[in-house]
Write a protein that holds these residues in place. Structure first.
Motif, PDB file in Angstrom:
ATOM      1  N   MET A  95       0.823  -1.333  -0.033  1.00  0.00           N
ATOM      2  CA  MET A  95       0.085   0.012   0.088  1.00  0.00           C
ATOM      3  C   MET A  95       0.791   1.218  -0.112  1.00  0.00           C
ATOM      4  N   SER A  96       0.560   2.435  -0.977  1.00  0.00           N
ATOM      5  CA  SER A  96       1.276   3.380  -1.018  1.00  0.00           C
ATOM      6  C   SER A  96       0.289   4.563  -0.134  1.00  0.00           C
ATOM      7  N   LEU A  97       0.898   5.242   0.868  1.00  0.00           N
ATOM      8  CA  LEU A  97       0.069   5.939   1.717  1.00  0.00           C
ATOM      9  C   LEU A  97       0.882   7.383   1.618  1.00  0.00           C
ATOM     10  N   SER A  98      -0.100   8.388   1.727  1.00  0.00           N
ATOM     11  CA  SER A  98       0.481  10.032   2.111  1.00  0.00           C
ATOM     12  C   SER A  98      -0.694  10.567   3.034  1.00  0.00           C
TER      13      SER A  98
ATOM     14  N   ARG B  11       5.610   3.513   1.844  1.00  0.00           N
ATOM     15  CA  ARG B  11       5.108   2.397   1.057  1.00  0.00           C
ATOM     16  C   ARG B  11       5.252   1.246   2.111  1.00  0.00           C
ATOM     17  N   ILE B  12       4.162   0.458   2.400  1.00  0.00           N
ATOM     18  CA  ILE B  12       4.061  -0.566   3.121  1.00  0.00           C
ATOM     19  C   ILE B  12       4.066  -1.931   2.484  1.00  0.00           C
ATOM     20  N   GLU B  13       5.213  -2.711   2.679  1.00  0.00           N
ATOM     21  CA  GLU B  13       5.224  -4.051   2.122  1.00  0.00           C
ATOM     22  C   GLU B  13       5.002  -5.225   3.061  1.00  0.00           C
ATOM     23  N   GLY B  14       5.041  -6.298   2.079  1.00  0.00           N
ATOM     24  CA  GLY B  14       4.678  -7.541   2.910  1.00  0.00           C
ATOM     25  C   GLY B  14       3.349  -7.905   3.398  1.00  0.00           C
TER      26      GLY B  14
END
Length: 914
Positions: free
Chosen positions: A431-434, A479-482
């Protein structure tokens, strides 16, 4: 001062009146037809009969009770008055009980009216004078003591009425029937027979004396004796009794008398003087004043000295200010304090007023205690606080209130909470956050912490919190991965400075995708992107074309054929409000927008108030009374509860506004204009018009009935009885109604809780669409105060509307913010006991109402948004409705309560704050 002295001084010169009885007319002994004039011919009928002694008599009868709208007149022959001044009319008559007559409408009556008409000769004809009150003079409405039914013999009633003094050679008697079943047996006109007949002789007070309560006069009775003295005289203000209460002399210089009465002049109060005689008030010395509500005999007072010993205690970005009372309170007990906050630029010596984010408890202005807590300051910032002492005459002084100042510098503090987090994109595992930085970073932000966990873990955890993961980011994006595919995550973000972490953002729910195929995602979204771009281009072209056409029309000077009578549409299905006052004939607007109701369909049950009151305490009760017996009061008339039964529809309870008798054509037009306005609206949160009655009397406006009446009084009666969700639901209904009006280009101008009606299901509906048009004519209601020649409800009105008469939907939004405050404070008066001028001054100085007790922070913030000075920056009603919907869906947001409590015991007097 006795009345006798003044009656002696009045100079009465009264004729001696001797009572002589003389009978001018007696129909009882008539042996031939009376041949009185009847109108119409189908009304009164002359018949022969017998009295109790079986003597033949001539009587008149009328009984057209099965026909509506009866107006039957009977006029006697000409009666010379023979120099008598007053005539008594003895009438013998019988009246039948309406309830004993089967199958009659509700128009049956059991009374008739007595009139007379003076003339110097027997000049009356069948059509002159006209058959109506004026030229005829009404004596009284005659009601029987006894009525009879069909099975009983007629019960004869005897009534005596008098009229006079007469000035012409003779007179006619006239009897008006409005729908009774009755018989007029005999009429006799004796004169001067009653010893109680009184002739009034007016009196006059001596110079500088005034009548007390009632006009000064004596009465002469029918025996020629003086009796019944009425009234007395007392000296006017500035004068005192002298010469044994037979004269009034002026107060000497240095003394005054403020009121009319028997008292004597007194020395001027402290700090005041007068250099002339006959003074009713003593002027204040220089530097001393009286407040507007101070009586004339009170001492003049001055402004207080500044507060003493100001102490400040700084705790990070908060400060506690305490001080001592001033040495001199100015001679008054209504001492208050104002706290002025200024933020200063470090090293430059330039200070400006603090913004609205700075919070003071209990409030900024009108403090009664000597301490205030200030919060929400910025870290590492210099502030200056001025504590003003004011009292009831501070607004009279041309100088600013005296103040004591204290300068402080705030300490370091953690940053404020991060605003809402946004999802920029997502795949099956990322997920890409701002997010935006905190509004108050209070230093340099070192990094951000992002906390997240699976949403379904909230239900899986039997004890404790869900297992969370954290990552850090140096910028306002990450950017949160996994992550797991197709899983819902709850995400929060907070910022960190050297002072530590700030508050987390509100929890936000984001989901990963079930599969990761960026190319396919773009292909799926491509038609939507192309379609949106095409629609946007078409819209821009349309706007340009419309602008060019309008510009050409303006340059060519051609007049538009548009009239406000035309039904217009901004967008398909969006009807625009039409002002009924644009019609040359106002009756045309009524016919177009309001349905005519036959009066037989309406039944009044009880009076519930006057003006626009609706559903309040009952003022008077009636049991299905005939409409023609209805008594009117109030500005236009009374407001009643009743029932409406239209053909083919079930009977419903309705509210009925009536137009009182004796109205002018303008009053009728103004009264019905509200129906012309209301008839254009169709919305569940707008009061519904059922129809109007214009072809019968009284003229009526019939609307749906709202059981709980006006919102402000309803809330005061149920203080603290509703949940926050219920209150927000009421506010949402009002906002929805106002959005509908705004979409129709209608500006209400008088939106207030008193003009919102509540039904039994707590549904709120906007009402009172006639008052805003006629505020200029309202000189009695203190709610409406003059401004530029008109009347304006100051406490509910936006600044631009007060100053420039600029009423728009944006000014209605300001008023809606005041309504929100009224609802959350359970009907408390906005700005408490401040005067209207103090309200104008305080609002101009950026003062805004504090949150009511236990008011959610989100609601007070919405109020503040409605009270933004720049009207273009206020929210639209559509935005307000959406905001309230979100609050209702997310009840947790309503649990954040502002600690400040509302209330003010004295007017705010900070008129001279720089």
């Amino acid at each position: 001062m006795t009345m006798d002295y003044f009656l002696f001084l009045c100079g009465f010169l009264l004729p001696v009146v001797v009572a002589v009885e003389e009978t001018l007319m007696d129909t009882k002994w008539a042996t031939t037809e009376l041949a009185w004039t009847a109108h119409p011919e189908t009304g009164w009928e002359e018949v022969s009969g017998y009295d109790d002694a079986m003597n033949p008599i001539r009587t008149y009868q009328v009984c057209n009770v099965r026909e509506l709208n009866q107006n039957n007149w009977l006029r006697s022959d000409y009666v010379p008055r023979k120099d008598v001044l007053r005539v008594y009319v003895e009438m013998k008559f019988t009246v039948r009980d309406c309830n004993s007559i089967p199958n009659i409408p509700g128009s049956c009556k059991e009374t008739f009216n007595l009139f007379y008409y003076e003339s110097d000769g027997d000049t009356a004809t069948a059509s002159s004078p006209f058959w109506m009150e004026n030229p005829y003079v009404k004596v009284d409405t005659i009601a029987p003591d006894e009525i009879f039914s069909m099975l009983e013999s007629g019960r004869v009633n005897t009534k005596i009425r008098s009229f006079g003094p007469l000035s012409r050679s003779g007179f006619y008697l006239a009897f008006q029937d409005l729908g009774a079943c009755m018989s007029l047996i005999s009429v006799r006109t004796p004169t001067g027979a009653e010893a109680t007949s009184l002739v009034i002789a007016p009196g006059t007070c001596v110079p500088s004396a005034l009548e007390l309560s009632v006009p000064l006069k004596l009465y002469c009775n029918g025996d020629g004796e003086w009796m019944v003295p009425v009234g007395s005289c007392t000296c006017a203000a500035g004068f005192e009794p002298a010469m044994k209460d037979t004269q009034c002399q002026a107060c000497s210089p240095g003394t005054f008398k403020s009121k009319q009465g028997e008292g004597f002049c007194a020395p001027c109060p402290p700090n005041s003087l007068t250099g002339a005689g006959a003074a009713s008030v003593c002027s204040c010395r220089a530097g001393f004043y009286r407040a507007d509500n101070d009586p004339p005999d009170s001492a003049c007072t001055t402004v207080p000295s500044p507060p003493r010993s100001v102490i400040s205690s700084v705790n990070e970005t908060s400060v506690l200010l305490e001080w001592s009372e001033p040495r001199d309170a100015g001679g008054r007990e209504d001492l208050l304090y104002n706290v002025i906050c200024k933020k200063c630029l470090s090293g430059r010596g330039v200070c400006s007023r603090c913004d609205d984010n700075v919070h003071m408890a209990p409030r900024r202005l009108g403090l009664t205690q000597t301490r205030v807590a200030v919060s929400n300051l910025q870290a590492h910032t210099q502030y200056s606080f001025e504590i003003q002492a004011v009292n009831g005459v501070s607004n009279k002084s041309p100088y600013a209130p005296q103040a004591s100042a204290v300068n402080i510098t705030t300490n370091q503090a953690a940053p404020s909470a991060v605003p809402t987090v946004h999802l920029m994109g997502a795949t099956a595992s990322t997920m890409s956050l701002s997010w935006l930085p905190p509004e108050h970073p209070n230093g340099i932000i070192l990094d951000y912490e992002i906390k997240y966990h699976q949403r379904d873990q909230d239900q899986d955890q039997d004890q404790g919190e869900a297992i969370s993961h954290t990552v850090t980011a140096q910028r306002s994006s990450a950017r949160i991965e996994g992550l797991r595919p197709g899983t819902l995550y709850l995400v929060q973000v907070r910022a960190r400075t050297v002072a530590g972490y700030g508050g987390y953002s509100g929890p936000a729910d984001f989901s990963t995708n079930l599969q990761s195929d960026p190319e396919k995602s773009i292909q799926e979204q491509l038609p939507l992107i192309v379609g949106s771009a095409t629609a946007g281009l078409v819209f821009i072209i349309a706007v340009v074309v419309i602008a060019i056409v309008c510009l050409r029309k303006q340059r060519s000077g051609s007049e538009s054929e548009y009239t406000e009578k035309l039904q217009q549409y901004i967008t398909p299905g969006m009807k625009v409000y039409i002002d009924p006052f644009t019609y040359e004939d106002p009756n045309e607007a009524v016919r177009e927008f309001a349905k005519e109701i036959d009066i037989s369909c309406v039944k009044i049950e009880e009076v519930i108030g006057a003006g626009n009151a609706h559903g309040g305490r009952t003022a008077r009760h009636f049991q299905a009374i005939p409409l023609r017996n209805f008594t009117l009061s109030g500005e236009f008339g009374e407001v009643c509860r009743g029932r409406l039964k239209l053909p083919g529809r079930r009977e419903i309870v309705v509210a009925i506004k009536t137009l009182k008798a004796g109205y002018t054509e303008r009053q009728r037009r103004d009264f019905l204009s509200e129906a012309s306005i209301m008839g254009q609206f169709d919305h569940p949160n707008i009061i519904r018009l059922e129809g109007v009655v214009t072809k019968s009397r009284p003229v009526m406006i019939v609307t749906e009935f709202m059981e709980n009446g006006a919102l402000d009084s309803f809330l005061r009666l149920n203080d603290g009885q509703f949940t926050v969700i219920q209150l927000v639901g009421m506010l949402r209904g009002i906002a929805a109604g106002m959005k509908y009006l705004s979409d129709m280009n209608y500006v209400h101008r008088d939106l207030a809780a008193r003009n919102i009606l509540v039904n039994s299901n707590l549904v709120c509906k906007v009402s009172d669409f006639g008052l805003s048009r006629f505020l200029e004519d309202d000189a009695t209601d203190p709610t409406y105060t003059s401004s530029l020649g008109g009347k304006i409800p100051i406490r509910w009105t936006a600044p631009e509307a007060i100053a420039y008469r600029k009423f728009t939907s944006a000014s209605d939004v300001w008023s809606y913010g005041i309504v929100m405050w009224e609802v959350m404070s359970y009907g408390e008066r906005p700005y408490w006991d401040m005067s209207n001028q103090d309200v104008i001054n305080a609002v101009e100085q950026d003062y805004r109402l504090p949150p009511p007790m236990d008011c959610p922070t989100a609601l007070h913030q919405l109020m503040l948004d409605c009270w933004v000075k720049e009207r273009n920056l206020r929210p639209k009603f559509s935005q307000i409705v959406n905001t309230l919907d979100k609050l209702i869906r997310n009840a947790a947001s309503l649990k954040v309560i502002t600690s400040t409590q509302s209330g003010a015991s004295q007017p705010l007097l900070d008129r001279c704050v720089p």
